[in-house]
Enzyme design. Structure first.
Site, PDB file in Angstrom:
ATOM      1  N   ALA A 106      -0.197  -2.316  -4.444  1.00 23.18           N
ATOM      2  CA  ALA A 106       1.134  -1.745  -4.203  1.00 23.18           C
ATOM      3  C   ALA A 106       1.156  -0.243  -4.491  1.00 23.18           C
ATOM      4  CB  ALA A 106       2.160  -2.448  -5.087  1.00 23.18           C
ATOM      5  N   PRO A 107       1.938   0.539  -3.737  1.00 19.92           N
ATOM      6  CA  PRO A 107       2.895   0.146  -2.709  1.00 19.92           C
ATOM      7  C   PRO A 107       2.305  -0.210  -1.342  1.00 19.92           C
ATOM      8  CG  PRO A 107       2.930   2.525  -3.014  1.00 19.92           C
ATOM      9  CD  PRO A 107       1.997   1.982  -4.053  1.00 19.92           C
ATOM     10  N   ASN A 109      -0.194   1.773   0.551  1.00 19.14           N
ATOM     11  CA  ASN A 109      -0.686   2.833   1.445  1.00 19.14           C
ATOM     12  C   ASN A 109      -2.101   2.536   1.932  1.00 19.14           C
ATOM     13  OD1 ASN A 109       1.489   4.872   1.285  1.00 19.14           O
ATOM     14  ND2 ASN A 109       0.989   4.811  -0.892  1.00 19.14           N
ATOM     15  N   LYS A 110      -2.966   2.183   0.971  1.00 19.37           N
ATOM     16  CA  LYS A 110      -4.365   1.963   1.354  1.00 19.37           C
ATOM     17  C   LYS A 110      -4.534   0.617   2.046  1.00 19.37           C
ATOM     18  CE  LYS A 110      -5.701   5.066  -2.324  1.00 19.37           C
ATOM     19  NZ  LYS A 110      -4.373   5.146  -2.999  1.00 19.37           N
ATOM     20  N   GLU A 129      -1.532  -7.688  -6.226  1.00 23.88           N
ATOM     21  CA  GLU A 129      -0.653  -6.813  -7.006  1.00 23.88           C
ATOM     22  C   GLU A 129      -0.025  -7.665  -8.091  1.00 23.88           C
ATOM     23  OE1 GLU A 129       0.042  -3.490  -7.289  1.00 23.88           O
ATOM     24  OE2 GLU A 129       1.267  -4.244  -8.933  1.00 23.88           O
ATOM     25  N   ASP A 157      -2.870 -11.130 -10.987  1.00 23.42           N
ATOM     26  CA  ASP A 157      -3.749 -10.202 -11.695  1.00 23.42           C
ATOM     27  C   ASP A 157      -5.148 -10.372 -11.104  1.00 23.42           C
ATOM     28  OD1 ASP A 157      -5.533  -9.015 -13.441  1.00 23.42           O
ATOM     29  OD2 ASP A 157      -4.380  -9.533 -15.225  1.00 23.42           O
ATOM     30  N   CYS A 235      -6.033   8.729  -8.879  1.00 26.00           N
ATOM     31  CA  CYS A 235      -5.377  10.021  -8.645  1.00 26.00           C
ATOM     32  C   CYS A 235      -5.333  10.764  -9.980  1.00 26.00           C
ATOM     33  CB  CYS A 235      -4.004   9.877  -7.989  1.00 26.00           C
ATOM     34  SG  CYS A 235      -2.887   8.782  -8.848  1.00 26.00           S
TER      35      CYS A 235
HETATM   36  N1  SAM Z   1      -3.532   1.419  -3.800  1.00 29.15           N
HETATM   37  C1  SAM Z   1      -2.095   1.705  -3.881  1.00 29.15           C
HETATM   38  C2  SAM Z   1      -1.686   2.532  -2.685  1.00 29.15           C
HETATM   39  O1  SAM Z   1      -2.516   3.290  -2.176  1.00 29.15           O
HETATM   40  O2  SAM Z   1      -0.558   2.406  -2.226  1.00 29.15           O
HETATM   41  C3  SAM Z   1      -1.746   2.367  -5.198  1.00 29.15           C
HETATM   42  C4  SAM Z   1      -2.194   1.554  -6.377  1.00 29.15           C
HETATM   43  S1  SAM Z   1      -1.577   2.069  -7.951  1.00 29.15           S
HETATM   44  C5  SAM Z   1      -2.572   3.432  -8.327  1.00 29.15           C
HETATM   45  C6  SAM Z   1      -2.187   0.800  -8.986  1.00 29.15           C
HETATM   46  C7  SAM Z   1      -1.526  -0.541  -8.783  1.00 29.15           C
HETATM   47  O3  SAM Z   1      -2.353  -1.535  -9.372  1.00 29.15           O
HETATM   48  C8  SAM Z   1      -0.164  -0.674  -9.450  1.00 29.15           C
HETATM   49  O4  SAM Z   1       0.778  -1.120  -8.521  1.00 29.15           O
HETATM   50  C9  SAM Z   1      -0.396  -1.706 -10.541  1.00 29.15           C
HETATM   51  O5  SAM Z   1       0.740  -2.513 -10.781  1.00 29.15           O
HETATM   52  C10 SAM Z   1      -1.526  -2.519  -9.954  1.00 29.15           C
HETATM   53  N2  SAM Z   1      -2.369  -3.238 -10.930  1.00 29.15           N
HETATM   54  C11 SAM Z   1      -2.772  -2.824 -12.148  1.00 29.15           C
HETATM   55  N3  SAM Z   1      -3.556  -3.746 -12.733  1.00 29.15           N
HETATM   56  C12 SAM Z   1      -3.680  -4.766 -11.845  1.00 29.15           C
HETATM   57  C13 SAM Z   1      -4.372  -6.014 -11.879  1.00 29.15           C
HETATM   58  N4  SAM Z   1      -5.085  -6.373 -12.939  1.00 29.15           N
HETATM   59  N5  SAM Z   1      -4.284  -6.820 -10.800  1.00 29.15           N
HETATM   60  C14 SAM Z   1      -3.549  -6.449  -9.721  1.00 29.15           C
HETATM   61  N6  SAM Z   1      -2.865  -5.295  -9.650  1.00 29.15           N
HETATM   62  C15 SAM Z   1      -2.929  -4.451 -10.692  1.00 29.15           C
END
Ligand code: SAM
Length: 323
Positions: A106-107, A109-110, A129, A157, A235
């Site tokens: 999330a959100p 993009n990738k 997510e 997770d 980032c």
């Molecule tokens: N890749 C996304 C994009 O480009 O739109 C941005 C990702 S953001 C940097 C990191 C995301 O990883 C957050 O939404 C967070 O809630 C999620 N996250 C963190 N630990 C996680 C886990 N163990 N399993 C799944 N999602 C996780």
């Protein structure tokens, strides 16, 4: 975690959503803009730059009308910072062949960029997510992009998944939570002002916690049996979360035994000039080569957010099934 409406953005980037249109048609909707050949020429509205590093990505002046256009509202274009497009482009999955996981999605993009590259191949992407609120955002984003045929979204997770349950997966993106220090207007400007010892200590503690989590989640990704390539990104501008995590993984006996190495520059946006920090690989014999395999961006200076990406790969012979 990009701020797409930040007024400080030097350039606003958007990419063609291949699930709904193609670049030729999309550009017809922007035919009132004059094409320019470099980022430096985006001084005021009225111009458009076709990026030389990411196919189907365009830069315009931040004051240019974009979110009010039909192309945006109807999902034919997706606003995404250039550096944030690096990971999916580095993974570069092949339609009707590759199946990929986006571990921290999330959100979205990738995830939607992957869907665009995979030309919507049925059920080719599994997105994880864990956050209750952000799971809603990614659902909305994937729906708006028209990607629900190819993207399966799991509210879970990623670290609790069983690698043996996903033998068909060939590639992965791991873009975990990070300090966000590459995002200007937020942590980055704060970091610059850190001078007192207490603040420095607090930051070091935070980076240690984040990097332990990042190491753990990438290590889990590397343990999937059929996966040949894993792209890790943040980032963050901090070595601890970037090359530091990669170094720790390269030194891990399990990772070594599974046959993973850092991909060479030739396979990681070779013409992008800003590469990783060799000194952060101190102690490894090929630190220069490893750094060359990583890409970095400096906030604003490189036309967007600060970013890091690197790719792990392994040969057919090691562990996994063939692609
Ligand atoms: N890749 C996304 C994009 O480009 O739109 C941005 C990702 S953001 C940097 C990191 C995301 O990883 C957050 O939404 C967070 O809630 C999620 N996250 C963190 N630990 C996680 C886990 N163990 N399993 C799944 N999602 C996780």
């Amino acid at each position: 975690d990009e701020l797409i409406e930040d007024d400080d953005t030097p350039v606003r980037w958007f990419r063609t959503n291949m699930l709904k249109t193609n670049t030729e048609s999309l550009l017809r909707e922007f035919s009132h803009l004059k094409k320019v050949d470099s980022l430096k020429e985006i001084m005021s509205p009225g111009v458009i730059y076709h990026d030389e590093y990411i196919p189907n990505l365009f830069g315009i002046h931040p004051k240019e009308k974009l979110t009010s256009t039909d192309a945006y509202k109807q999902g034919r274009l997706i606003i995404q910072d250039r550096a944030s497009c690096f990971p999916a482009q580095i993974l570069n999955p092949v339609p009707d062949k590759d199946k990929v996981i986006d571990a921290c999605a999330a959100p979205g993009n990738k995830t939607t960029h992957l869907a665009s590259l995979l030309r919507n191949s049925k059920r080719s992407i599994v997105a994880f997510e864990k956050d209750n609120k952000r799971i809603k955002t990614i659902r909305m984003m994937c729906e708006k992009a028209g990607g629900l045929d190819c993207i399966t979204i799991h509210h879970a997770d990623f670290t609790t998944t069983r690698p043996a349950d996903f033998p068909e997966i060939t590639g992965m993106l791991v873009d975990p939570s990070c300090s966000g220090s590459g995002i200007f207007g937020r942590a980055f400007d704060e970091q610059e002002e850190i001078s007192d010892e207490e603040a420095k200590e607090k930051l070091a503690e935070r980076l240690l916690k984040l990097s332990s989590f990042q190491y753990k989640i990438v290590k889990h990704a590397l343990s999937f049996p059929g996966v040949r390539q894993v792209v890790y990104s943040t980032c963050s501008i901090h070595d601890e979360e970037n090359e530091g995590v990669v170094k720790k993984l390269l030194e891990d006996p399990d990772v070594q035994q599974q046959g993973w190495k850092v991909s060479n520059r030739a396979d990681v946006l070779p013409t992008w000039p800003r590469r990783g920090h060799p000194d952060a690989f101190e102690g490894l014999s090929n630190k220069e080569e490893l750094a060359e395999g990583c890409v970095r961006t400096i906030p604003k200076v490189d036309g967007g957010i600060g970013f890091f990406a690197c790719s792990f790969e392994r040969d057919q012979g090691n562990q996994g099934v063939s692609k």
